[in-house]
Design an enzyme around this catalytic site. Structure first.
Site, PDB file in Angstrom:
ATOM      1  N   LEU A 189       0.811  -1.223   0.000  1.00  0.00           N
ATOM      2  CA  LEU A 189       0.000   0.000   0.000  1.00  0.00           C
ATOM      3  C   LEU A 189       0.842   1.270   0.000  1.00  0.00           C
ATOM      4  CD1 LEU A 189      -2.739  -1.102   2.563  1.00  0.00           C
ATOM      5  CD2 LEU A 189      -2.745  -1.340   0.078  1.00  0.00           C
ATOM      6  N   HIS A 239      -3.466   4.250  -2.371  1.00  0.00           N
ATOM      7  CA  HIS A 239      -4.453   3.381  -1.696  1.00  0.00           C
ATOM      8  C   HIS A 239      -5.050   4.101  -0.488  1.00  0.00           C
ATOM      9  CE1 HIS A 239      -1.684   0.185  -3.440  1.00  0.00           C
ATOM     10  NE2 HIS A 239      -2.867  -0.146  -3.938  1.00  0.00           N
ATOM     11  N   GLN A 267      -4.810 -12.520 -12.686  1.00  0.00           N
ATOM     12  CA  GLN A 267      -4.782 -11.311 -13.511  1.00  0.00           C
ATOM     13  C   GLN A 267      -3.373 -10.985 -14.019  1.00  0.00           C
ATOM     14  OE1 GLN A 267      -6.306  -8.640 -10.213  1.00  0.00           O
ATOM     15  NE2 GLN A 267      -4.868  -7.181 -11.116  1.00  0.00           N
ATOM     16  N   GLY A 309      -8.965   3.506  -8.048  1.00  0.00           N
ATOM     17  CA  GLY A 309      -8.163   4.662  -8.458  1.00  0.00           C
ATOM     18  C   GLY A 309      -8.167   4.847  -9.973  1.00  0.00           C
ATOM     19  N   LYS A 361      -5.680   5.744 -11.716  1.00  0.00           N
ATOM     20  CA  LYS A 361      -4.436   5.383 -12.401  1.00  0.00           C
ATOM     21  C   LYS A 361      -4.689   4.180 -13.312  1.00  0.00           C
ATOM     22  CE  LYS A 361      -0.592   3.432 -10.793  1.00  0.00           C
ATOM     23  NZ  LYS A 361      -0.335   2.438 -11.849  1.00  0.00           N
ATOM     24  N   ASP A 362      -5.492   3.232 -12.806  1.00  0.00           N
ATOM     25  CA  ASP A 362      -5.909   2.100 -13.634  1.00  0.00           C
ATOM     26  C   ASP A 362      -7.246   2.476 -14.271  1.00  0.00           C
ATOM     27  OD1 ASP A 362      -3.803   0.104 -13.066  1.00  0.00           O
ATOM     28  OD2 ASP A 362      -4.468   0.446 -11.020  1.00  0.00           O
TER      29      ASP A 362
END
Ligand code: PAF
Length: 280
Positions: free
Chosen positions: A33, A37, A61, A147, A149-150
């Site tokens: 983290l 996060h 994933q 988030g 960012k993704d």
């Protein structure tokens, strides 16, 4: 803060909280983290009576076994940060607990899944959808936090929630950056000193490129960003994409687009990093 490794124990806890009339926020993570996060946790703590974080490095994933093996794991530090930041419970299951049997679900979210990260990391978003859906089923949160960012992951999760009528609200949270502009990522801790010193140029080029949107077409902006990244010899660019924020469709013109965004993925030393920025 309570720590759960078993689904049945977490479910009992959630059932009791629901009976008490408490609202529940979920923050799914893969651990290691950072402030990004913690900003999700902060928002969730502010919005809900109870906040459950999950820390699970989801093997299905990862399309690259060495990326999975090297993914940073700091469970004790994560638990202590979550507690300090007001989290009510953390779910830290084993792989066997999450996947006692292989899950064969096959999602196809159409266009938004097949570009950028979907094109470069086959199977990645299917693995994300499977684990996030499982977490939603286990926790049944009122709100779940992801988030930006993704950004593509966020778009896919929003689509999954719409497609399957999952009764919760997805709360998008802005990218958190270091003071030099580098987007916070668990992967940053794998950069050596020299790589870390160059890494802020990822954002600097995005920032520079978007300033030209009134004088450049999307293709010209794309080529400009590629040229700028090309000047930094340690960057190995996988893609730069300029896309509509809602559909993630590639843009040839700014017309008819309400919000456009520039996306980048590149390799820096041993680490693959992504970032994105709204153009307008
Ligand atoms: O963004 C992540 O950390 C992961 O993709 C997620 C959403 C926790 C699923 O494993």
């Amino acid at each position: 803060m309570q720590v759960f490794n078993r689904i049945t124990d977490l479910r009992k806890y959630i059932d009791n909280e629901r009976k008490a009339g408490h609202t529940i926020g979920l923050v799914p993570t893969m651990g290691a983290l950072h402030e990004g996060h913690l900003s999700l946790i902060g928002k969730a703590v502010n919005d809900n009576d109870v906040v459950v974080a999950s820390v699970f490095v989801n093997p299905i994933q990862f399309n690259n076994p060495s990326d999975l093996e090297k993914y940073p794991r700091t469970p004790e530090k994560d638990a202590s940060l979550l507690e300090k930041n007001g989290c009510s419970a953390v779910f830290m299951p084993s792989v066997e607990e999450m996947y006692p049997e292989k899950v064969n679900d096959h999602y196809d979210f159409g266009q938004i899944e097949h570009v950028m990260e979907g094109a470069c990391r086959p199977g990645h978003f299917n693995g994300v959808a499977i684990v996030v859906r499982k977490l939603f089923d286990i926790v049944r949160p009122d709100k779940a936090y992801f988030g930006e960012k993704d950004f593509q992951q966020l778009a896919i999760i929003k689509k999954m929630v719409r497609d399957y009528n999952i009764p919760l609200e997805i709360v998008p949270c802005p990218i958190v950056r270091d003071s030099d502009g580098l987007a916070k990522s668990s992967r940053n801790m794998r950069l050596n000193t020299a790589e870390r010193a160059i890494a802020p140029k990822i954002f600097a080029v995005l920032n520079d490129s978007v300033k030209h949107y009134k004088t450049m077409t999307p293709t010209e902006m794309h080529d400009y960003a590629i040229r700028k990244y090309g000047e930094i010899k340690d960057f190995d660019v996988e893609y730069v994409e300029i896309a509509d924020e809602t559909t993630l469709c590639h843009l040839d013109s700014w017309e008819k687009c309400e919000h456009a965004r520039i996306f980048v993925a590149l390799q820096l030393g041993p680490v693959r990093l992504i970032d994105n920025l709204r153009i307008f």
